[in-house]
Design an enzyme around this catalytic site. Structure first.
Site, PDB file in Angstrom:
ATOM      1  N   HIS A 104       0.467  -1.463  -0.059  1.00  0.00           N
ATOM      2  CA  HIS A 104       0.013  -0.088  -0.365  1.00  0.00           C
ATOM      3  C   HIS A 104       0.682   1.071  -0.029  1.00  0.00           C
ATOM      4  O   HIS A 104       0.435   2.222  -0.196  1.00  0.00           O
ATOM      5  CB  HIS A 104      -0.362   0.085   1.120  1.00  0.00           C
ATOM      6  CG  HIS A 104      -2.129  -1.192   1.414  1.00  0.00           C
ATOM      7  ND1 HIS A 104      -2.047  -2.159   2.406  1.00  0.00           N
ATOM      8  CD2 HIS A 104      -3.214  -1.366   0.720  1.00  0.00           C
ATOM      9  CE1 HIS A 104      -2.821  -2.401   2.483  1.00  0.00           C
ATOM     10  NE2 HIS A 104      -3.678  -2.755   0.724  1.00  0.00           N
ATOM     11  N   LYS A 156     -15.713  -7.467   5.442  1.00  0.00           N
ATOM     12  CA  LYS A 156     -14.347  -8.631   5.326  1.00  0.00           C
ATOM     13  C   LYS A 156     -14.637  -8.002   6.930  1.00  0.00           C
ATOM     14  O   LYS A 156     -14.725  -7.246   8.218  1.00  0.00           O
ATOM     15  CB  LYS A 156     -13.352  -8.446   5.250  1.00  0.00           C
ATOM     16  CG  LYS A 156     -12.978  -7.218   4.570  1.00  0.00           C
ATOM     17  CD  LYS A 156     -11.840  -8.001   4.165  1.00  0.00           C
ATOM     18  CE  LYS A 156     -10.866  -6.043   3.197  1.00  0.00           C
ATOM     19  NZ  LYS A 156      -9.912  -6.737   2.279  1.00  0.00           N
ATOM     20  N   ARG A 203      -2.590  -6.483  -8.334  1.00  0.00           N
ATOM     21  CA  ARG A 203      -1.396  -7.188  -7.985  1.00  0.00           C
ATOM     22  C   ARG A 203      -1.909  -8.622  -9.237  1.00  0.00           C
ATOM     23  O   ARG A 203      -3.153  -8.514  -9.631  1.00  0.00           O
ATOM     24  CB  ARG A 203      -1.749  -7.683  -6.973  1.00  0.00           C
ATOM     25  CG  ARG A 203      -1.123  -7.075  -5.920  1.00  0.00           C
ATOM     26  CD  ARG A 203      -1.264  -7.343  -4.516  1.00  0.00           C
ATOM     27  NE  ARG A 203      -3.083  -7.036  -4.164  1.00  0.00           N
ATOM     28  CZ  ARG A 203      -3.816  -7.425  -3.440  1.00  0.00           C
ATOM     29  NH1 ARG A 203      -2.885  -7.861  -1.965  1.00  0.00           N
ATOM     30  NH2 ARG A 203      -5.203  -6.562  -3.532  1.00  0.00           N
ATOM     31  N   SER A 256      -2.850  -7.895   3.082  1.00  0.00           N
ATOM     32  CA  SER A 256      -2.732  -7.581   4.154  1.00  0.00           C
ATOM     33  C   SER A 256      -3.598  -9.219   5.085  1.00  0.00           C
ATOM     34  O   SER A 256      -3.359  -9.891   6.149  1.00  0.00           O
ATOM     35  CB  SER A 256      -4.783  -6.382   4.551  1.00  0.00           C
ATOM     36  OG  SER A 256      -3.902  -6.088   4.405  1.00  0.00           O
TER      37      SER A 256
HETATM   38  P1  ADP Z   1      -9.830  -2.905  -0.148  1.00  0.00           P
HETATM   39  O1  ADP Z   1     -10.360  -3.851   1.318  1.00  0.00           O
HETATM   40  O2  ADP Z   1     -10.681  -2.985  -1.108  1.00  0.00           O
HETATM   41  O3  ADP Z   1      -9.459  -4.616  -0.746  1.00  0.00           O
HETATM   42  P2  ADP Z   1      -6.864  -3.062   0.988  1.00  0.00           P
HETATM   43  O4  ADP Z   1      -6.502  -1.990   1.802  1.00  0.00           O
HETATM   44  O5  ADP Z   1      -6.591  -4.309   0.834  1.00  0.00           O
HETATM   45  O6  ADP Z   1      -9.015  -2.595  -0.072  1.00  0.00           O
HETATM   46  O7  ADP Z   1      -6.262  -2.035  -0.295  1.00  0.00           O
HETATM   47  C1  ADP Z   1      -6.689  -0.905  -1.031  1.00  0.00           C
HETATM   48  C2  ADP Z   1      -6.326  -0.786  -2.439  1.00  0.00           C
HETATM   49  O8  ADP Z   1      -4.656  -1.752  -2.573  1.00  0.00           O
HETATM   50  C3  ADP Z   1      -6.938  -2.037  -2.924  1.00  0.00           C
HETATM   51  O9  ADP Z   1      -6.479  -1.199  -4.939  1.00  0.00           O
HETATM   52  C4  ADP Z   1      -5.594  -3.016  -3.889  1.00  0.00           C
HETATM   53  O10 ADP Z   1      -6.214  -3.902  -4.712  1.00  0.00           O
HETATM   54  C5  ADP Z   1      -4.205  -2.454  -2.807  1.00  0.00           C
HETATM   55  N1  ADP Z   1      -3.318  -3.337  -2.641  1.00  0.00           N
HETATM   56  C6  ADP Z   1      -3.110  -3.997  -1.694  1.00  0.00           C
HETATM   57  N2  ADP Z   1      -2.189  -4.483  -0.943  1.00  0.00           N
HETATM   58  C7  ADP Z   1      -1.110  -4.054  -2.308  1.00  0.00           C
HETATM   59  C8  ADP Z   1      -0.120  -4.347  -2.514  1.00  0.00           C
HETATM   60  N3  ADP Z   1       0.525  -5.430  -2.237  1.00  0.00           N
HETATM   61  N4  ADP Z   1       0.882  -3.997  -3.397  1.00  0.00           N
HETATM   62  C9  ADP Z   1       0.407  -2.582  -4.111  1.00  0.00           C
HETATM   63  N5  ADP Z   1      -1.396  -2.560  -4.532  1.00  0.00           N
HETATM   64  C10 ADP Z   1      -2.271  -3.620  -3.215  1.00  0.00           C
END
Ligand code: ADP
Length: 159
Positions: free
Chosen positions: A17, A41, A90, A128
């Site tokens: 992120h 979730k 990803r 995460s």
């Molecule tokens: P959500 O709850 O919508 O899945 P996340 O907090 O998991 O959101 O992620 C927010 C954004 O960051 C999403 O666009 C997700 O695809 C992106 N993201 C999550 N992990 C990574 C990573 N390792 N590298 C790049 N982008 C990521």
């Protein structure tokens, strides 16, 4: 002045992120990390914890701020006058989901532009939920999250 939002659950924020948001902050005047208050979730960290960890992670980049939001991301974008929504992609996990969500958001808010950043190779596998599982089982996660997030994950282990 182009303002972007980067919405997500950030449960917790990871180096994947952080890489995306720092790259976005080089392109846009201001990037607002929107921490979703009540994701569908199950979350491990409270809203306050997720906000605090995100804030600490970007403390050295003055044009990134962190705010909570409750409803639709497109409504949050309107409230903060953002013209761009940033998301990370990803290779395996995200494209179809982001495509559907992007199309729906375009329908809800045609003026909001979606900008996706491709995850760096070293963070392609980083999400995460998997991170939390590895941390819980005692795996080494030091290259994947800032030190303060690693400490927070360590504290949750016993809970
Ligand atoms: P959500 O709850 O919508 O899945 P996340 O907090 O998991 O959101 O992620 C927010 C954004 O960051 C999403 O666009 C997700 O695809 C992106 N993201 C999550 N992990 C990574 C990573 N390792 N590298 C790049 N982008 C990521």
């Amino acid at each position: 002045m182009i303002i972007a939002i980067y919405p997500g659950s950030f449960d917790p924020i990871t180096n994947g992120h952080i890489d995306v948001v720092i790259r976005a902050a080089r392109l846009f005047s201001k990037v607002i990390i929107g921490v979703f208050e009540k994701p569908t979730k199950n979350v491990t960290f409270s809203l306050e914890e997720r906000l605090e960890m995100a804030r600490l992670a970007v403390v050295n980049t003055p044009n990134i701020v962190v705010q909570p939001f409750g409803g639709l991301a497109v409504d949050f974008a309107r409230q903060v006058n953002a013209h761009v929504m940033v998301r990370g992609l990803r290779v395996s996990a995200d494209f179809e989901r982001e495509f559907d969500m992007g199309m729906m958001n375009r329908k809800l808010s045609p003026e909001l532009e979606l900008v996706c950043f491709m995850a760096r190779p070293e963070y392609q596998f980083l999400r995460s939920s998997l991170l939390k599982e590895v941390a819980r089982l005692g795996g080494n996660i030091t290259d994947l999250v800032p030190a303060h997030v690693a400490r927070a994950l360590d504290k949750k282990k016993g809970v």
